[in-house]
Design a protein around this motif. Structure first.
Motif, PDB file in Angstrom:
ATOM      1  N   ILE A 157       0.815  -1.215   0.000  1.00 28.69           N
ATOM      2  CA  ILE A 157       0.000   0.000   0.000  1.00 28.69           C
ATOM      3  C   ILE A 157       0.850   1.268   0.000  1.00 28.69           C
ATOM      4  O   ILE A 157       0.335   2.369  -0.186  1.00 28.69           O
ATOM      5  N   ASP A 159       3.057   2.624  -2.166  1.00 28.51           N
ATOM      6  CA  ASP A 159       3.065   3.417  -3.403  1.00 28.51           C
ATOM      7  C   ASP A 159       1.771   4.203  -3.561  1.00 28.51           C
ATOM      8  O   ASP A 159       1.775   5.361  -3.983  1.00 28.51           O
ATOM      9  N   PHE A 160       0.649   3.568  -3.201  1.00 28.32           N
ATOM     10  CA  PHE A 160      -0.632   4.270  -3.286  1.00 28.32           C
ATOM     11  C   PHE A 160      -0.652   5.451  -2.311  1.00 28.32           C
ATOM     12  O   PHE A 160      -1.051   6.571  -2.679  1.00 28.32           O
ATOM     13  N   SER A 163       1.270   8.400  -3.427  1.00 32.87           N
ATOM     14  CA  SER A 163       0.665   9.119  -4.555  1.00 32.87           C
ATOM     15  C   SER A 163      -0.466  10.057  -4.120  1.00 32.87           C
ATOM     16  O   SER A 163      -0.946  10.863  -4.919  1.00 32.87           O
ATOM     17  N   LEU A 179     -11.494   5.709   0.480  1.00 37.48           N
ATOM     18  CA  LEU A 179     -10.638   4.645  -0.073  1.00 37.48           C
ATOM     19  C   LEU A 179     -11.489   3.471  -0.557  1.00 37.48           C
ATOM     20  O   LEU A 179     -12.606   3.269  -0.092  1.00 37.48           O
ATOM     21  N   GLN A 183      -7.950  -0.992  -0.612  1.00 37.78           N
ATOM     22  CA  GLN A 183      -7.005  -0.045   0.001  1.00 37.78           C
ATOM     23  C   GLN A 183      -7.189  -0.010   1.516  1.00 37.78           C
ATOM     24  O   GLN A 183      -6.213  -0.024   2.271  1.00 37.78           O
ATOM     25  N   SER A 213      -7.897  -6.646  -6.756  1.00 38.01           N
ATOM     26  CA  SER A 213      -7.641  -6.260  -5.359  1.00 38.01           C
ATOM     27  C   SER A 213      -7.373  -7.489  -4.503  1.00 38.01           C
ATOM     28  O   SER A 213      -6.513  -7.478  -3.623  1.00 38.01           O
TER      29      SER A 213
END
Length: 274
Positions: A157, A159-160, A163, A179, A183, A213
């Motif tokens: 999680i 990298d998300f 961002s 979210l 996530q 997911s």
């Protein structure tokens, strides 16, 4: 401004009602602090009946989970799987029999020290109305930012989060409303990874996710369970195959216990469910 005052007043009233509730589970006088799982946890002839229940949710169940073992729980809805996990978490105490850790009655252990020994990941991920960082830190409040990021990477999680406009300072919204389900789930897994507790209580949490997911969350779960004692309510075949033992529950009773191969060979309840 008037609306805000009314909202705050309503919230304050609900909080006051919450604080006035009687607590069902409290520390016994002289309860000791547990430092580890020792040899593991066990249910010893445990029966539990909910208030007003027509029959026991768990009925004379004896089941030991050794240190480092993965035990999968299977059975139809209402078989007693969630009740068993709640008893081990000590959200409820047995009506008869006892739950033990390292051979000692869980009722003789302080609630705080026991809560430090396990982490839970449920099917419905719970997030606080706070930042992503605060949600992960709840697992270990004194952890560094580097520790938080390491846990987030392990949970697929980071990298998300990086961002997002405010990165780890981004507010997740009430119950994580901003979210997606996957996530939210990975943030709760990061929390559990950061906590590093030796026992993991897992209601396998991928059934409500889309396939993409699910694959990412499953990979994070596999990192989470490594080198831990795990009790998992299992929905996936891969989890059952990887478990050391599978406990098959039916209407509160333990009806079969063994590895995937043993239970398939037995041609009983598990083989039919399978």
């Amino acid at each position: 401004a008037g609306n805000r005052v009314q909202e705050s007043a309503g919230a304050a009233e609900r909080l006051a009602n919450l604080f006035e509730q009687d607590v069902d589970i409290v520390d016994r006088e002289g309860a000791f602090e547990v430092q580890s799982l020792g040899t593991g946890v066990a249910l010893e002839d445990v029966t539990f009946t909910y208030a007003g229940g027509a029959r026991p949710a768990l009925d004379h169940v004896s089941l030991a989970v050794g240190y480092g073992e993965t035990l999968a729980l299977v059975g139809a809805s209402g078989a007693g799987k969630s009740t068993l996990v709640d008893l081990i978490a000590r959200f409820v105490d047995p009506s008869q029999g006892r739950v033990s850790v390292d051979g000692r009655d869980l009722r003789d252990v302080t609630l705080d020290s026991w809560a430090r020994q396990y982490a839970m990941v449920g099917q419905v991920p719970f997030l606080f109305h706070a930042s992503v960082r605060e949600n992960i830190l709840y697992g270990r409040p004194d952890a560094s930012q580097a520790d938080v990021e390491e846990a987030a990477r392990a949970a697929n999680i980071h990298d998300f989060i990086a961002s997002l406009p405010d990165g780890y300072d981004t507010l997740v919204g009430d119950q994580g409303a901003r979210l997606s389900g996957g996530q939210r789930q990975r943030i709760t897994i990061a929390r559990a990874i950061l906590k590093g507790a030796p026992l993991l209580l897992l209601d396998e949490a991928t059934s409500a996710l889309d396939s993409e997911s699910e694959a990412v969350v499953q990979e994070a779960l596999e990192r989470l369970v490594k080198d831990r004692t795990v009790i998992v309510i299992a929905h996936r075949l891969s989890t059952l195959r990887n478990a050391h033992r599978i406990a098959v529950l039916d209407q509160g009773k333990l009806v079969e216990l063994g590895s995937h191969a043993e239970l398939i060979e037995k041609k009983g309840v598990y083989a039919r469910l399978h």
